[in-house]
Motif scaffolding. Sequence first.
Motif, PDB file in Angstrom:
ATOM      1  N   VAL A 140       0.861  -1.178   0.000  1.00  0.00           N
ATOM      2  CA  VAL A 140       0.000   0.000   0.000  1.00  0.00           C
ATOM      3  C   VAL A 140       0.901   1.234   0.000  1.00  0.00           C
ATOM      4  CG1 VAL A 140      -1.766   1.304   1.238  1.00  0.00           C
ATOM      5  CG2 VAL A 140      -1.851  -1.202   1.216  1.00  0.00           C
ATOM      6  N   HIS A 141       0.684   2.102  -0.969  1.00  0.00           N
ATOM      7  CA  HIS A 141       1.468   3.337  -1.107  1.00  0.00           C
ATOM      8  C   HIS A 141       0.688   4.468  -0.438  1.00  0.00           C
ATOM      9  CE1 HIS A 141       4.766   5.578  -2.792  1.00  0.00           C
ATOM     10  NE2 HIS A 141       3.977   6.384  -3.472  1.00  0.00           N
ATOM     11  N   ILE A 142       1.314   5.151   0.520  1.00  0.00           N
ATOM     12  CA  ILE A 142       0.601   6.120   1.347  1.00  0.00           C
ATOM     13  C   ILE A 142       1.079   7.540   1.043  1.00  0.00           C
ATOM     14  CG2 ILE A 142       0.001   6.787   3.709  1.00  0.00           C
ATOM     15  CD1 ILE A 142       0.723   3.928   4.552  1.00  0.00           C
ATOM     16  N   ASN A 143       0.124   8.413   0.778  1.00  0.00           N
ATOM     17  CA  ASN A 143       0.389   9.840   0.527  1.00  0.00           C
ATOM     18  C   ASN A 143       1.480  10.060  -0.530  1.00  0.00           C
ATOM     19  OD1 ASN A 143      -1.588  10.649   2.249  1.00  0.00           O
ATOM     20  ND2 ASN A 143      -0.249  11.545   3.801  1.00  0.00           N
ATOM     21  N   ASN A 144       1.484   9.179  -1.525  1.00  0.00           N
ATOM     22  CA  ASN A 144       2.414   9.300  -2.650  1.00  0.00           C
ATOM     23  C   ASN A 144       3.867   9.342  -2.203  1.00  0.00           C
ATOM     24  OD1 ASN A 144       0.219   9.600  -4.575  1.00  0.00           O
ATOM     25  ND2 ASN A 144      -0.026  11.675  -3.770  1.00  0.00           N
ATOM     26  N   THR A 145       4.162   8.766  -1.032  1.00  0.00           N
ATOM     27  CA  THR A 145       5.501   8.891  -0.467  1.00  0.00           C
ATOM     28  C   THR A 145       6.124   7.565  -0.066  1.00  0.00           C
ATOM     29  OG1 THR A 145       4.934  11.078   0.412  1.00  0.00           O
ATOM     30  CG2 THR A 145       6.838   9.984   1.399  1.00  0.00           C
ATOM     31  N   LEU A 146       5.361   6.724   0.639  1.00  0.00           N
ATOM     32  CA  LEU A 146       5.944   5.544   1.281  1.00  0.00           C
ATOM     33  C   LEU A 146       5.085   4.323   1.003  1.00  0.00           C
ATOM     34  CD1 LEU A 146       8.152   4.563   3.318  1.00  0.00           C
ATOM     35  CD2 LEU A 146       6.518   5.072   5.149  1.00  0.00           C
ATOM     36  N   THR A 147       5.744   3.208   0.632  1.00  0.00           N
ATOM     37  CA  THR A 147       5.045   1.949   0.395  1.00  0.00           C
ATOM     38  C   THR A 147       5.315   0.992   1.547  1.00  0.00           C
ATOM     39  OG1 THR A 147       5.184   2.190  -2.016  1.00  0.00           O
ATOM     40  CG2 THR A 147       4.755  -0.017  -1.159  1.00  0.00           C
ATOM     41  N   ASN A 151      -2.381  13.766   9.248  1.00  0.00           N
ATOM     42  CA  ASN A 151      -3.181  14.752   9.973  1.00  0.00           C
ATOM     43  C   ASN A 151      -3.987  14.047  11.061  1.00  0.00           C
ATOM     44  OD1 ASN A 151      -4.636  17.106  10.653  1.00  0.00           O
ATOM     45  ND2 ASN A 151      -6.260  16.566   9.208  1.00  0.00           N
ATOM     46  N   TYR A 152      -3.462  14.028  12.301  1.00  0.00           N
ATOM     47  CA  TYR A 152      -4.164  13.410  13.414  1.00  0.00           C
ATOM     48  C   TYR A 152      -5.196  14.389  13.956  1.00  0.00           C
ATOM     49  CZ  TYR A 152       0.104  10.531  13.354  1.00  0.00           C
ATOM     50  OH  TYR A 152       1.151   9.737  12.977  1.00  0.00           O
ATOM     51  N   VAL A 153      -6.465  13.992  13.931  1.00  0.00           N
ATOM     52  CA  VAL A 153      -7.510  14.904  14.390  1.00  0.00           C
ATOM     53  C   VAL A 153      -7.930  14.648  15.831  1.00  0.00           C
ATOM     54  CG1 VAL A 153      -8.388  15.312  12.072  1.00  0.00           C
ATOM     55  CG2 VAL A 153      -9.329  13.422  13.437  1.00  0.00           C
ATOM     56  N   ARG A 154      -7.683  13.434  16.329  1.00  0.00           N
ATOM     57  CA  ARG A 154      -7.965  13.167  17.720  1.00  0.00           C
ATOM     58  C   ARG A 154      -7.389  11.814  18.114  1.00  0.00           C
ATOM     59  NH1 ARG A 154     -12.691  12.352  14.988  1.00  0.00           N
ATOM     60  NH2 ARG A 154     -13.822  10.401  15.290  1.00  0.00           N
ATOM     61  N   MET A 171      -7.658   6.722   8.498  1.00  0.00           N
ATOM     62  CA  MET A 171      -6.758   5.677   8.960  1.00  0.00           C
ATOM     63  C   MET A 171      -6.588   5.787  10.470  1.00  0.00           C
ATOM     64  SD  MET A 171      -2.767   5.032   7.848  1.00  0.00           S
ATOM     65  CE  MET A 171      -3.182   4.379   6.218  1.00  0.00           C
ATOM     66  N   LEU A 172      -6.560   4.648  11.132  1.00  0.00           N
ATOM     67  CA  LEU A 172      -6.195   4.615  12.543  1.00  0.00           C
ATOM     68  C   LEU A 172      -4.704   4.333  12.664  1.00  0.00           C
ATOM     69  CD1 LEU A 172      -9.078   2.617  14.277  1.00  0.00           C
ATOM     70  CD2 LEU A 172      -8.739   5.078  14.158  1.00  0.00           C
ATOM     71  N   VAL A 173      -4.023   5.098  13.474  1.00  0.00           N
ATOM     72  CA  VAL A 173      -2.588   4.925  13.704  1.00  0.00           C
ATOM     73  C   VAL A 173      -2.396   4.548  15.162  1.00  0.00           C
ATOM     74  CG1 VAL A 173      -0.316   5.999  13.598  1.00  0.00           C
ATOM     75  CG2 VAL A 173      -2.080   6.644  11.932  1.00  0.00           C
ATOM     76  N   LEU A 174      -1.891   3.345  15.418  1.00  0.00           N
ATOM     77  CA  LEU A 174      -1.724   2.885  16.786  1.00  0.00           C
ATOM     78  C   LEU A 174      -0.651   3.702  17.503  1.00  0.00           C
ATOM     79  CD1 LEU A 174      -1.860  -1.009  16.389  1.00  0.00           C
ATOM     80  CD2 LEU A 174      -3.735   0.620  16.687  1.00  0.00           C
ATOM     81  N   LYS A 175      -0.932   4.039  18.743  1.00  0.00           N
ATOM     82  CA  LYS A 175       0.035   4.810  19.529  1.00  0.00           C
ATOM     83  C   LYS A 175       1.311   4.008  19.759  1.00  0.00           C
ATOM     84  CE  LYS A 175       0.423   7.527  23.780  1.00  0.00           C
ATOM     85  NZ  LYS A 175      -0.289   7.972  25.012  1.00  0.00           N
ATOM     86  N   GLU A 176       1.158   2.693  19.949  1.00  0.00           N
ATOM     87  CA  GLU A 176       2.277   1.778  20.091  1.00  0.00           C
ATOM     88  C   GLU A 176       2.040   0.585  19.167  1.00  0.00           C
ATOM     89  OE1 GLU A 176       3.104   0.658  24.120  1.00  0.00           O
ATOM     90  OE2 GLU A 176       2.418   2.588  24.903  1.00  0.00           O
ATOM     91  N   ALA A 212      -6.370   9.600  11.762  1.00  0.00           N
ATOM     92  CA  ALA A 212      -5.795  10.438  10.715  1.00  0.00           C
ATOM     93  C   ALA A 212      -6.800  10.550   9.578  1.00  0.00           C
ATOM     94  CB  ALA A 212      -4.486   9.841  10.204  1.00  0.00           C
ATOM     95  N   THR A 213      -6.984  11.757   9.043  1.00  0.00           N
ATOM     96  CA  THR A 213      -7.954  11.979   7.973  1.00  0.00           C
ATOM     97  C   THR A 213      -7.272  12.492   6.716  1.00  0.00           C
ATOM     98  OG1 THR A 213      -8.372  14.244   8.717  1.00  0.00           O
ATOM     99  CG2 THR A 213      -9.777  12.509   9.627  1.00  0.00           C
ATOM    100  N   ASN A 214      -8.035  12.420   5.623  1.00  0.00           N
ATOM    101  CA  ASN A 214      -7.582  12.929   4.323  1.00  0.00           C
ATOM    102  C   ASN A 214      -6.281  12.273   3.872  1.00  0.00           C
ATOM    103  OD1 ASN A 214      -8.245  14.533   2.128  1.00  0.00           O
ATOM    104  ND2 ASN A 214      -6.921  16.213   2.795  1.00  0.00           N
ATOM    105  N   VAL A 215      -6.215  10.953   4.055  1.00  0.00           N
ATOM    106  CA  VAL A 215      -5.041  10.180   3.657  1.00  0.00           C
ATOM    107  C   VAL A 215      -5.250   9.659   2.233  1.00  0.00           C
ATOM    108  CG1 VAL A 215      -3.603   8.177   4.211  1.00  0.00           C
ATOM    109  CG2 VAL A 215      -4.684   9.496   6.053  1.00  0.00           C
ATOM    110  N   THR A 216      -4.192   9.629   1.455  1.00  0.00           N
ATOM    111  CA  THR A 216      -4.215   9.020   0.125  1.00  0.00           C
ATOM    112  C   THR A 216      -3.533   7.661   0.198  1.00  0.00           C
ATOM    113  OG1 THR A 216      -4.182  11.150  -1.028  1.00  0.00           O
ATOM    114  CG2 THR A 216      -3.455   9.221  -2.275  1.00  0.00           C
ATOM    115  N   MET A 217      -4.215   6.631  -0.289  1.00  0.00           N
ATOM    116  CA  MET A 217      -3.644   5.284  -0.338  1.00  0.00           C
ATOM    117  C   MET A 217      -3.787   4.736  -1.743  1.00  0.00           C
ATOM    118  SD  MET A 217      -4.843   3.536   3.280  1.00  0.00           S
ATOM    119  CE  MET A 217      -6.491   4.247   3.333  1.00  0.00           C
TER     120      MET A 217
END
Length: 418
Positions: free
Chosen positions: A59-66, A92-95, A131-136, A113-118
């Motif tokens: 999965v390629h994320i935000n046109n930067t990292l796979t 962009n972490y909103v909460r 997208m949910l990003v785990l704290k750990e 995180a919102t407004n992510v491109t995949m």
Amino acid sequence: MLKKLGLYCLLINFTLMLSAVTIANNGNGQNKIGFVMPSKTRKVEIPFDMYNNLIVIPVHINNTLTLKFILDTGAESAILTEKLFGDLLGLNYVRQININAPGERDSLQAFVATNVTMSLPGGITGRGMNMLVLKEDYLELNKNLGEEVYGIIGYDVFSRFTISIDYDDRVLTVYEPDSFKPRRSHTKIPMEIVNTKPYISMTVKQKDREDTVTLMVDSGASHAMLLDVDNTEEIIVPQEVLPTALGYGLAGEIPGFIGRMGACVVNDFSFDEPLVSIPMSGSYMKAIKRGSRQGTVGGDILSRLNATFDYQNNVLYASKGNRYKDKFEYNMSGMILAVVGEDLDSMKVSRVSPDSPAEKVGILPGDIIKKINGKTLYNSTFTEINSLLRSREGKKIRVVLWRDDKKMKLKFRLKRLI
């Protein structure tokens, strides 16, 4: 009996509890939200890797990292397991939220995180995604799979396309829903989508009794079948079971038992003596995938078929795969391994079952395994090594290990434990 807890932790169940979470999209609405195919493209083929019955795709994320992600029919939202990557991508972490999840913790923390491109191979792109990003890194996929896997994706893909999974050739074919035409050789299995999850009915047999259960189809679980005792009190489960750690969820180890059913039947498909995972009462359903009803059917059954998920028409199409008649086998060594080292180049014994072949020759938790029958993590995958430990009763196993800076060579023969 509980002293035997912990034979098998490789049935990794990536349960994604989002039942209390509603993720709002904060995009500006200028671009179409969700995955789309390139213009004039009706289908895309995506090769995939498979580790412990789990499908892994790039999965390629935000046109930067796979990054490698598990394709999971039980996942409501995409999840990134390593926050470091989210920070590097400037997500962009909103909460911050708490998630209830299977395992021994009551909850864990994640960021929305919102407004992510995949993007997926073949030009499939999703904009304005959440997208949910785990704290750990609660899942520790690297340790459990022996591969650099950092995420999970599911409903975002399955809800948009019709997806055929060819487990034999390890290829996904992603269709625009109106362009998919099932083959006559495919069996049509009714499937219900509830709260983003797919469910099918299955007959389970034990001795002279048959029961019909409704199970969630869970491509993100390695096990064959899981029956929840809190919701299947009327179902007869195997009398002979082995205490174990069933796997890892987002909140840690899931304790339970493993046994065998007489058979399970889905339409034209019948599986003899499948392994069944039985979580301890309360340890799973307090945080299981929302509305999973009586349990799940996972990758050890799905990978014996070639399956097409058609969420739009509530149908699962299936045909027999090359592994259809393979026996269901459990780790016959009694030692549970995890991958360690910065380069994921060594294996550590995390558990040893009492009265198992490994225990009888003196293998201990904490031992560092360098070779098993000449296989290392340089010339074999972790999946291949674990398959060796499930291969055949009586097979000779030669282990080279290190303990307290001393090299040891041990031998034993595999023995069926369940």
